[in-house]
Scaffold this motif. Structure first.
Motif, short mmCIF file in Angstrom:
data_model
loop_
_atom_site.label_atom_id
_atom_site.label_comp_id
_atom_site.label_asym_id
_atom_site.label_seq_id
_atom_site.Cartn_x
_atom_site.Cartn_y
_atom_site.Cartn_z
N LEU A 4 0.82 -1.20 0.00
CA LEU A 4 0.00 0.00 0.00
C LEU A 4 0.86 1.26 0.00
CD1 LEU A 4 -2.90 -0.92 2.46
CD2 LEU A 4 -3.05 -0.63 -0.01
N THR A 22 -2.59 -1.92 8.45
CA THR A 22 -3.25 -1.69 7.16
C THR A 22 -4.67 -1.14 7.33
OG1 THR A 22 -3.89 -4.02 7.10
CG2 THR A 22 -1.93 -3.38 5.85
N LYS A 23 -5.36 -1.55 8.37
CA LYS A 23 -6.72 -1.04 8.59
C LYS A 23 -6.71 0.46 8.82
CE LYS A 23 -10.88 -1.62 11.29
NZ LYS A 23 -11.60 -2.34 12.31
N TRP A 26 -5.74 2.18 5.52
CA TRP A 26 -6.86 2.21 4.57
C TRP A 26 -7.91 3.25 4.99
CZ3 TRP A 26 -7.12 0.57 -0.17
CH2 TRP A 26 -8.37 0.58 -0.80
N HIS A 27 -8.21 3.27 6.27
CA HIS A 27 -9.19 4.22 6.79
C HIS A 27 -8.74 5.67 6.53
CE1 HIS A 27 -12.32 6.00 9.24
NE2 HIS A 27 -11.39 6.65 9.93
N GLU A 30 -9.17 6.47 2.92
CA GLU A 30 -10.60 6.62 2.65
C GLU A 30 -11.10 8.00 3.08
OE1 GLU A 30 -14.00 3.29 2.92
OE2 GLU A 30 -13.17 3.90 4.83
#
Length: 134
Positions: A4, A22-23, A26-27, A30
């Motif tokens: 990523l 990673t969560k 990603w958040h 986003e």
């Protein structure tokens, strides 16, 4: 997470570099690109307000009006707020200024809004505009 990080550009990299997993990564991406739910609700509210208050300006031509109208409608559609075509036709007709009253009346009396398409309306308005301003 390394994959990523490799896909982000320099501007995004600085925003997500401190993420621990990673969560979270990603958040954060986003939120940066799509905004929070509150931001999206505000955007939808503003778009609905723009739609409700939409009017043709006196010095605008039909192509410009249709482009402005399409941008609002397409952005609403992008947020999942799809407006039925008959309502779009009605809205666009009623957004025309008083100088278009005779054409509005003709269209309203002659057409069934459930069957009248937006493209047909634009074609009719463009023809009227050309005939009125040779």
């Amino acid at each position: 997470m390394h994959i990523l990080l490799c896909t982000t550009g320099p501007e995004e990299h600085s925003k997500v570099f401190s993420c621990d997993n990673t969560k979270e990564f990603w958040h954060k991406l986003e939120v940066v690109h799509e905004g929070t739910n509150e931001v999206n609700e505000t955007k939808i509210g503003l778009l609905n307000l723009n739609y409700e208050n939409f009017k043709m300006d006196l010095n605008e031509d039909i192509k410009t009006v249709f482009n402005r109208f399409s941008i609002i409608v397409n952005e609403l559609k992008g947020f999942g707020d799809v407006i039925p075509e008959d309502k779009l036709v009605r809205k666009l007709i009623y957004s025309l200024p008083e100088s278009w009253d005779s054409k509005k009346t003709t269209i309203i009396e002659a057409k069934n809004f459930k069957e009248f398409k937006l493209d047909e309306l634009i074609g009719s308005l463009l023809t009227h505009e050309l005939m009125s301003n040779p």
